[in-house]
Design a protein around this motif. Structure first.
Motif, PDB file in Angstrom:
ATOM      1  N   ILE A   1       0.865  -1.180   0.000  1.00  0.00           N
ATOM      2  CA  ILE A   1       0.000   0.000   0.000  1.00  0.00           C
ATOM      3  C   ILE A   1       0.899   1.226   0.000  1.00  0.00           C
ATOM      4  N   GLY A   2       0.564   2.207  -0.811  1.00  0.00           N
ATOM      5  CA  GLY A   2       1.333   3.437  -0.806  1.00  0.00           C
ATOM      6  C   GLY A   2       1.616   3.928  -2.204  1.00  0.00           C
ATOM      7  N   ILE A   3       2.720   4.638  -2.339  1.00  0.00           N
ATOM      8  CA  ILE A   3       3.110   5.196  -3.633  1.00  0.00           C
ATOM      9  C   ILE A   3       4.634   5.303  -3.682  1.00  0.00           C
ATOM     10  N   ILE A   4       5.195   5.068  -4.855  1.00  0.00           N
ATOM     11  CA  ILE A   4       6.640   5.200  -5.056  1.00  0.00           C
ATOM     12  C   ILE A   4       6.857   6.363  -6.012  1.00  0.00           C
ATOM     13  N   THR A   5       7.210   7.514  -5.491  1.00  0.00           N
ATOM     14  CA  THR A   5       7.322   8.707  -6.329  1.00  0.00           C
ATOM     15  C   THR A   5       8.613   8.743  -7.141  1.00  0.00           C
ATOM     16  N   ASN A   6       9.608   7.988  -6.722  1.00  0.00           N
ATOM     17  CA  ASN A   6      10.872   7.944  -7.470  1.00  0.00           C
ATOM     18  C   ASN A   6      11.013   6.627  -8.233  1.00  0.00           C
ATOM     19  N   ARG A   7       9.888   6.067  -8.656  1.00  0.00           N
ATOM     20  CA  ARG A   7       9.889   4.745  -9.272  1.00  0.00           C
ATOM     21  C   ARG A   7      10.740   4.674 -10.532  1.00  0.00           C
ATOM     22  N   GLU A   8      10.695   5.694 -11.390  1.00  0.00           N
ATOM     23  CA  GLU A   8      11.462   5.650 -12.640  1.00  0.00           C
ATOM     24  C   GLU A   8      12.959   5.630 -12.363  1.00  0.00           C
ATOM     25  N   ALA A   9      13.384   6.420 -11.398  1.00  0.00           N
ATOM     26  CA  ALA A   9      14.809   6.427 -11.042  1.00  0.00           C
ATOM     27  C   ALA A   9      15.229   5.064 -10.485  1.00  0.00           C
ATOM     28  N   LEU A  10      14.377   4.468  -9.680  1.00  0.00           N
ATOM     29  CA  LEU A  10      14.701   3.158  -9.111  1.00  0.00           C
ATOM     30  C   LEU A  10      14.717   2.075 -10.185  1.00  0.00           C
TER      31      LEU A  10
ATOM     32  N   ALA B   1       7.115  -5.972 -18.463  1.00  0.00           N
ATOM     33  CA  ALA B   1       6.499  -4.677 -18.740  1.00  0.00           C
ATOM     34  C   ALA B   1       4.998  -4.816 -18.944  1.00  0.00           C
ATOM     35  N   MET B   2       4.259  -3.821 -18.437  1.00  0.00           N
ATOM     36  CA  MET B   2       2.823  -3.747 -18.644  1.00  0.00           C
ATOM     37  C   MET B   2       2.551  -2.822 -19.822  1.00  0.00           C
ATOM     38  N   THR B   3       1.280  -2.525 -20.073  1.00  0.00           N
ATOM     39  CA  THR B   3       0.903  -1.633 -21.169  1.00  0.00           C
ATOM     40  C   THR B   3       1.637  -0.303 -21.056  1.00  0.00           C
ATOM     41  N   GLY B   4       2.186   0.154 -22.187  1.00  0.00           N
ATOM     42  CA  GLY B   4       2.916   1.417 -22.198  1.00  0.00           C
ATOM     43  C   GLY B   4       4.303   1.329 -21.605  1.00  0.00           C
ATOM     44  N   GLY B   5       4.774   0.099 -21.353  1.00  0.00           N
ATOM     45  CA  GLY B   5       6.111  -0.066 -20.801  1.00  0.00           C
ATOM     46  C   GLY B   5       6.198   0.146 -19.304  1.00  0.00           C
ATOM     47  N   GLN B   6       5.044   0.280 -18.650  1.00  0.00           N
ATOM     48  CA  GLN B   6       5.049   0.503 -17.210  1.00  0.00           C
ATOM     49  C   GLN B   6       5.502  -0.758 -16.460  1.00  0.00           C
TER      50      GLN B   6
ATOM     51  N   GLU C   1       6.661  -5.603  -8.446  1.00  0.00           N
ATOM     52  CA  GLU C   1       7.848  -6.239  -9.009  1.00  0.00           C
ATOM     53  C   GLU C   1       9.093  -5.403  -8.720  1.00  0.00           C
ATOM     54  N   LEU C   2       8.937  -4.075  -8.749  1.00  0.00           N
ATOM     55  CA  LEU C   2      10.061  -3.198  -8.422  1.00  0.00           C
ATOM     56  C   LEU C   2      10.499  -3.401  -6.968  1.00  0.00           C
ATOM     57  N   ILE C   3       9.546  -3.503  -6.057  1.00  0.00           N
ATOM     58  CA  ILE C   3       9.888  -3.744  -4.655  1.00  0.00           C
ATOM     59  C   ILE C   3      10.632  -5.068  -4.513  1.00  0.00           C
TER      60      ILE C   3
END
Length: 478
Positions: free
Chosen positions: A97-106, A120-125, A130-132
């Motif tokens: 639960i929450g938000i990762i505001t620096n996700r692209e940098a990570l 990757a999901m739609t649009g390359g997201q 998975e990042l965590i």
């Protein structure tokens, strides 16, 4: 926002997780999922879209498709979760639960490793879950990985893990912005975001995790893996809007706080010019009802439900992805009680005024149905900053916020140097902003709750509350 619920039991855990997760449906509107562990089958998982169908409808078949003595479930405004991840720590299910505001940098940091990649999901997201998992994998143990991920993440991340032996690992976010509870009954233990689901399901409270605390939960005991930090900044908006009325966080009940807040609003009016002469006091449903009742009680005025929400078939107004459709849903849900509207002077209390779009429709609705005048009170101070720590608002730019737009109209960038004055309704700038908004919305008058009144109603020390959306004050460095 999002919410989660997990159980480690000596019997089937799916029933409790089904109902426990469903009790978090007010927190998530996009995706929902359940993962379970069965000693013979192993880990299983199912995820569904809940944008146009409630959680129960999408998961009522789960008892035929899955089984397990341990399980976790979640609702989410964004990523499909929980995900099943396989790493050097074994196979496990993870949700957060929450938000990762620096996700692209990570993401870019992780991808520097030669063999690193993401699904990757739609649009390359990239799914934040998975990042965590990738961040956790940078350390030698799962607990070190959890602490590492939470330290690297800018924003907020409370994490719930189901391991491949049925054990749950629960980690409250490092600043304690969101709550995490542990409960127990004769068959096992549970982990919950909200305080009421586990009580309703027959669990008794064991512990409310502290900021950054990590615990292991099995069917017969809880073990602290990482002790809590000293500093907490729990989100004050849990009491203002997001928390369910019968929830209790850090010993402070949501409904009682909202009623007290309404009483303080009335006291403030009495001290600053007097309580308006109205026929009825009301609350913008549903979260504004307790505020309106508190105001009416303190003011000695009758409370009237002038607006009823029709909810059996209409989804929540913030669910649709575009503002036009959200406004339409909000409009279709509102039903007038004309005995409390026609020819009446009214005072309404809303939980907050953020963008103002739905409130504009609500006030127009009252006038179209014969209201003589409408005084408006906000149980929240003016929202001056888009939240950078949680995803409770869809505002991506501070200029989407009504108060900031009006300040910009009044004096442009110079207004940024006087935001503290605009927050305070007793100053010349603060009074002017309120008068302009009242004129735009056709309010007979407008007042906001003070920051001090909000904190008093919650009942926790200011140093333990995150008030960034009102003050712009960032956390002390850790």
């Amino acid at each position: 926002m999002g919410g989660f619920f997990g159980v480690a039991s000596r019997r089937d855990a799916l029933v409790d997780v089904f109902y426990g997760t469903d009790y978090h449906s007010h927190l998530g509107t996009h995706r929902a999922g359940i993962a379970s562990y069965d000693p013979e089958i192993g880990l299983q998982r199912e995820i569904h879209d809940i944008e146009n169908s409630p959680f129960r409808t999408r998961f009522e078949h789960i008892f035929d498709d899955m089984s397990g003595i341990s399980a976790i479930g979640c609702v989410s405004d964004y990523d499909p979760q929980p995900l099943l991840l396989r790493s050097k720590f074994g196979t496990y299910a993870l949700c957060f639960i929450g938000i990762i505001t620096n996700r692209e940098a990570l993401i870019q940091e992780v991808l520097k490793e030669p063999s690193a990649h993401f699904d990757a999901m739609t649009g390359g997201q990239v799914n934040n879950v998975e990042l965590i998992g990738a961040l956790m994998n940078e350390k030698d143990t799962l607990v070190e990985g959890l602490r590492h991920a939470q330290e690297k993440i800018e924003g907020t991340a409370s994490i719930l893990i189901l391991q491949d032996d049925g054990t749950l690992i629960a980690a409250r976010d490092k600043m304690g912005r969101l709550p995490v509870f542990v409960g127990e009954n004769e068959d096992g233990m549970c982990v919950s975001f909200e305080s009421f689901p586990y009580r309703k399901l027959g669990y008794t409270p064991t512990k409310e995790l502290g900021p950054g605390e990590i615990v292991s939960v099995s069917n017969n005991r809880m073990i602290t893996l990482v002790p809590p930090r000293d500093t907490m900044k729990i989100c004050a908006f849990l009491w203002t809007y997001y928390g369910y009325p019968n929830s209790i966080y850090e010993g402070s009940g949501v409904e009682k706080s909202r009623t007290t807040n309404g009483e303080i609003l009335a006291k403030n009016d009495r001290e600053n010019g007097g309580i308006p002469a109205v026929d009825y006091v009301g609350g913008v449903p549903d979260s504004g009802l307790a505020y309106g009742q508190g105001y009416a009680y303190e003011a000695g005025l009758p409370f009237g439900r002038a607006i009823i929400k029709y909810t059996p078939t209409w989804s929540r107004s913030f669910t649709p992805s575009n503002q036009k459709e959200r406004n339409r849903v909000a409009h279709m849900k509102q039903l007038p009680v004309t005995d409390y509207i026609e020819g009446k002077d009214l005072l309404f209390v809303d939980d907050s005024i953020v963008r103002g779009t739905q409130l504009h429709e609500t006030v127009d609705f009252l006038y179209r149905n014969g209201a003589k005048s409408v005084h408006m009170r906000s149980a929240s101070p003016p929202v001056l900053f888009g939240c950078k720590y949680l995803n409770f608002s869809r505002s991506n730019d501070d200029m989407e916020l009504l108060a900031r737009r009006v300040i910009d109209e009044l004096e442009g960038e110079e207004g940024l140097n006087h935001l503290d004055e605009y927050l305070d309704g007793t100053t010349e700038r603060g009074r002017k902003m309120r008068d302009v908004i009242a004129e735009k919305f056709h309010f007979a008058s407008l007042e906001y709750q003070t920051l001090e009144g909000t904190i008093e109603a919650i009942g926790l020390p200011r140093c333990k509350l995150c008030t960034y959306c009102w003050t712009g004050e960032e956390d002390d460095p850790q």
